[in-house]
Design an enzyme around this catalytic site. Structure first.
Site, PDB file in Angstrom:
ATOM      1  N   ARG A  26     -21.266 136.551  -5.544  1.00  0.00           N
ATOM      2  CA  ARG A  26     -21.949 136.679  -4.244  1.00  0.00           C
ATOM      3  C   ARG A  26     -22.173 135.318  -3.554  1.00  0.00           C
ATOM      4  NH1 ARG A  26     -23.941 142.129  -3.485  1.00  0.00           N
ATOM      5  NH2 ARG A  26     -24.266 141.534  -1.357  1.00  0.00           N
TER       6      ARG A  26
HETATM    7  C1  LIG Z   1     -24.136 150.596   1.837  1.00  0.00           C
HETATM    8  C2  LIG Z   1     -23.814 149.171   1.444  1.00  0.00           C
HETATM    9  C3  LIG Z   1     -23.020 148.944   0.333  1.00  0.00           C
HETATM   10  C4  LIG Z   1     -22.699 147.615  -0.033  1.00  0.00           C
HETATM   11  N1  LIG Z   1     -21.927 147.407  -1.147  1.00  0.00           N
HETATM   12  C5  LIG Z   1     -21.592 146.135  -1.496  1.00  0.00           C
HETATM   13  C6  LIG Z   1     -20.771 145.889  -2.644  1.00  0.00           C
HETATM   14  O1  LIG Z   1     -20.359 146.812  -3.364  1.00  0.00           O
HETATM   15  N2  LIG Z   1     -20.437 144.595  -2.931  1.00  0.00           N
HETATM   16  C7  LIG Z   1     -20.861 143.550  -2.156  1.00  0.00           C
HETATM   17  O2  LIG Z   1     -20.498 142.391  -2.447  1.00  0.00           O
HETATM   18  N3  LIG Z   1     -21.658 143.747  -1.076  1.00  0.00           N
HETATM   19  C8  LIG Z   1     -22.037 145.003  -0.725  1.00  0.00           C
HETATM   20  N4  LIG Z   1     -22.836 145.214   0.362  1.00  0.00           N
HETATM   21  C9  LIG Z   1     -23.321 144.056   1.158  1.00  0.00           C
HETATM   22  C10 LIG Z   1     -22.457 143.764   2.424  1.00  0.00           C
HETATM   23  O3  LIG Z   1     -21.756 144.900   2.840  1.00  0.00           O
HETATM   24  C11 LIG Z   1     -21.466 142.623   2.155  1.00  0.00           C
HETATM   25  O4  LIG Z   1     -22.190 141.435   1.885  1.00  0.00           O
HETATM   26  C12 LIG Z   1     -20.531 142.396   3.345  1.00  0.00           C
HETATM   27  O5  LIG Z   1     -19.447 141.605   2.909  1.00  0.00           O
HETATM   28  C13 LIG Z   1     -21.197 141.744   4.556  1.00  0.00           C
HETATM   29  O6  LIG Z   1     -20.239 141.719   5.628  1.00  0.00           O
HETATM   30  P1  LIG Z   1     -20.703 141.780   7.156  1.00  0.00           P
HETATM   31  O7  LIG Z   1     -19.488 141.653   7.998  1.00  0.00           O
HETATM   32  O8  LIG Z   1     -21.536 142.997   7.399  1.00  0.00           O
HETATM   33  O9  LIG Z   1     -21.584 140.465   7.255  1.00  0.00           O
HETATM   34  P2  LIG Z   1     -22.983 140.216   7.991  1.00  0.00           P
HETATM   35  O10 LIG Z   1     -24.017 141.057   7.337  1.00  0.00           O
HETATM   36  O11 LIG Z   1     -22.857 140.325   9.453  1.00  0.00           O
HETATM   37  O12 LIG Z   1     -23.225 138.680   7.617  1.00  0.00           O
HETATM   38  C14 LIG Z   1     -23.449 138.305   6.279  1.00  0.00           C
HETATM   39  C15 LIG Z   1     -23.352 136.772   6.161  1.00  0.00           C
HETATM   40  O13 LIG Z   1     -21.990 136.370   6.401  1.00  0.00           O
HETATM   41  C16 LIG Z   1     -21.962 135.386   7.428  1.00  0.00           C
HETATM   42  N5  LIG Z   1     -20.729 135.537   8.190  1.00  0.00           N
HETATM   43  C17 LIG Z   1     -20.186 136.677   8.649  1.00  0.00           C
HETATM   44  N6  LIG Z   1     -19.025 136.417   9.318  1.00  0.00           N
HETATM   45  C18 LIG Z   1     -18.863 135.079   9.267  1.00  0.00           C
HETATM   46  C19 LIG Z   1     -17.880 134.185   9.784  1.00  0.00           C
HETATM   47  N7  LIG Z   1     -16.829 134.630  10.476  1.00  0.00           N
HETATM   48  N8  LIG Z   1     -18.024 132.873   9.545  1.00  0.00           N
HETATM   49  C20 LIG Z   1     -19.083 132.396   8.836  1.00  0.00           C
HETATM   50  N9  LIG Z   1     -20.061 133.186   8.339  1.00  0.00           N
HETATM   51  C21 LIG Z   1     -19.942 134.510   8.547  1.00  0.00           C
HETATM   52  C22 LIG Z   1     -23.193 135.678   8.284  1.00  0.00           C
HETATM   53  O14 LIG Z   1     -23.566 134.544   9.045  1.00  0.00           O
HETATM   54  C23 LIG Z   1     -24.189 136.032   7.209  1.00  0.00           C
HETATM   55  O15 LIG Z   1     -24.670 134.828   6.650  1.00  0.00           O
HETATM   56  C24 LIG Z   1     -23.192 146.521   0.734  1.00  0.00           C
HETATM   57  C25 LIG Z   1     -24.013 146.781   1.845  1.00  0.00           C
HETATM   58  C26 LIG Z   1     -24.333 148.078   2.205  1.00  0.00           C
HETATM   59  C27 LIG Z   1     -25.205 148.313   3.404  1.00  0.00           C
END
Ligand SMILES: Cc1cc2nc3c(=O)[nH]c(=O)nc-3n(C[C@H](O)[C@H](O)[C@H](O)COP(=O)(O)OP(=O)(O)OC[C@H]3O[C@@H](n4cnc5c(N)ncnc54)[C@H](O)[C@@H]3O)c2cc1C
Length: 292
Positions: free
Chosen positions: A170
């Site tokens: 992570r």
């Molecule tokens: C139902 C559910 C299930 C999930 N299951 C998992 C799982 O199995 N495994 C897991 O690892 N995670 C899981 N997650 C957590 C989450 O989905 C992941 O961390 C996901 O990769 C976040 O992506 P996002 O685009 O939504 O990022 P955001 O939530 O929008 O941002 C997360 C972070 O990434 C940064 N970021 C995003 N894009 C960029 C960019 N282009 N440049 C620099 N920084 C950036 C943001 O600034 C922030 O710090 C889950 C979440 C939910 C709600």
């Protein structure tokens, strides 16, 4: 010159952040920008750096809880088509940071490119997934990443190749710049087999996690060799609630919220879970969810 000057067509003041996050909670961003090209993004980043304001990138909003007070500085939402392109030159797949992870997995399966499919069912985008090295027990995004293009705080575009990329559970070393796109070296495989495997993974994920709708978030990192959800359950906290926020009955590492919930409800519940797991089991839980 004001911060908005020249950027009015893609930037506004006082945008509610709730519609952009999975929890659907929280206050306003002081400034909110949706650039449609890399040039617009680079010009904005340079200006924000000169003004000394904080800048955050919001992607799918599935790992972010926004406080009721809102977010000071500039929130940049990378969702324009220019940031979401997916290209395949087998066995290489290149995807823009704003591309939905699910869309990338579908394209990879259609093209018969294996590797990323253990990430099936994880919401969000390529940028979010790389930032915190999205993973399941089957693997993580970092292990397939061969290069990443970044935009630095002074508006320069740089490439970081495999040897300069670091991924751990992570986390990654990609938190010092804006991710623009990434290249993945994948393995050829029969598209039908791959699709079947992804369908099975999707069914399993859906059965065990609240993936069907939004109004939810995954809260803690798993401790080494263990599961945060099982610790919360073992501490007798499944179903615990504060206000309109409740520990999910599918997986105790998720909090779900009902209409009328506030970010404070979620924050209180997170503190309660952490305190009780520490008191009852002597284990320290670290949050995976980012609080803005
Ligand atoms: C139902 C559910 C299930 C999930 N299951 C998992 C799982 O199995 N495994 C897991 O690892 N995670 C899981 N997650 C957590 C989450 O989905 C992941 O961390 C996901 O990769 C976040 O992506 P996002 O685009 O939504 O990022 P955001 O939530 O929008 O941002 C997360 C972070 O990434 C940064 N970021 C995003 N894009 C960029 C960019 N282009 N440049 C620099 N920084 C950036 C943001 O600034 C922030 O710090 C889950 C979440 C939910 C709600």
């Amino acid at each position: 010159m004001g911060l908005l000057s020249g950027f009015e067509h893609f930037m506004r003041e006082g945008e509610s952040m709730a519609p952009y996050t999975w929890f659907r909670l929280g206050g306003e961003a002081q400034y909110f920008a949706e650039p449609s090209t890399v040039d617009e993004l680079a010009a904005l980043v340079k200006r924000v750096t000169q003004e000394g304001l904080p800048l955050r990138i919001l992607a799918g909003g599935s790992n972010v809880l926004v406080r009721e007070e809102g977010v000071p500085g500039v929130v940049v939402h990378l969702a324009a088509p220019a940031f979401c392109q997916i290209n395949v030159k087998k066995p290489t797949l290149t995807a823009g940071a704003g591309a939905k992870l699910g869309h990338v997995l579908t394209v990879a399966a259609r093209e018969g490119l294996a590797g990323l499919e253990p990430l099936t069912g994880i919401p969000g985008t390529i940028g979010g997934a790389l930032h915190s090295n999205a993973c399941t027990h089957g693997g993580d995004i970092g292990q397939w990443t061969s290069a990443v293009t970044l935009l630095t705080a002074d508006g320069q575009i740089v490439s970081r190749m495999r040897d300069d990329l670091q991924f751990a559970y992570r986390q990654s070393n990609l938190d010092d710049a804006i991710i623009l796109d990434a290249r993945f070296e994948l393995s050829p495989e029969d598209p039908q087999e791959l699709t079947k495997r992804m369908q099975k993974l999707w069914i399993t994920k859906k059965a065990h996690q609240p993936v069907g709708g939004q109004h939810t978030g995954c809260v803690f990192k798993d401790p080494p060799g263990g599961s945060a959800g099982r610790l919360i359950e073992a501490a007798g906290l499944k179903g615990a609630r504060h206000g309109k926020a409740e520990v999910s009955d599918r997986d105790a590492n998720f909090i779900e919220v009902e209409p009328g919930a506030t970010s404070d409800d979620v924050l209180h519940l997170i503190d309660h879970l952490r305190e009780q797991v520490s008191r009852r089991l002597g284990m320290t839980l670290e949050t995976a969810l980012e609080v803005w």
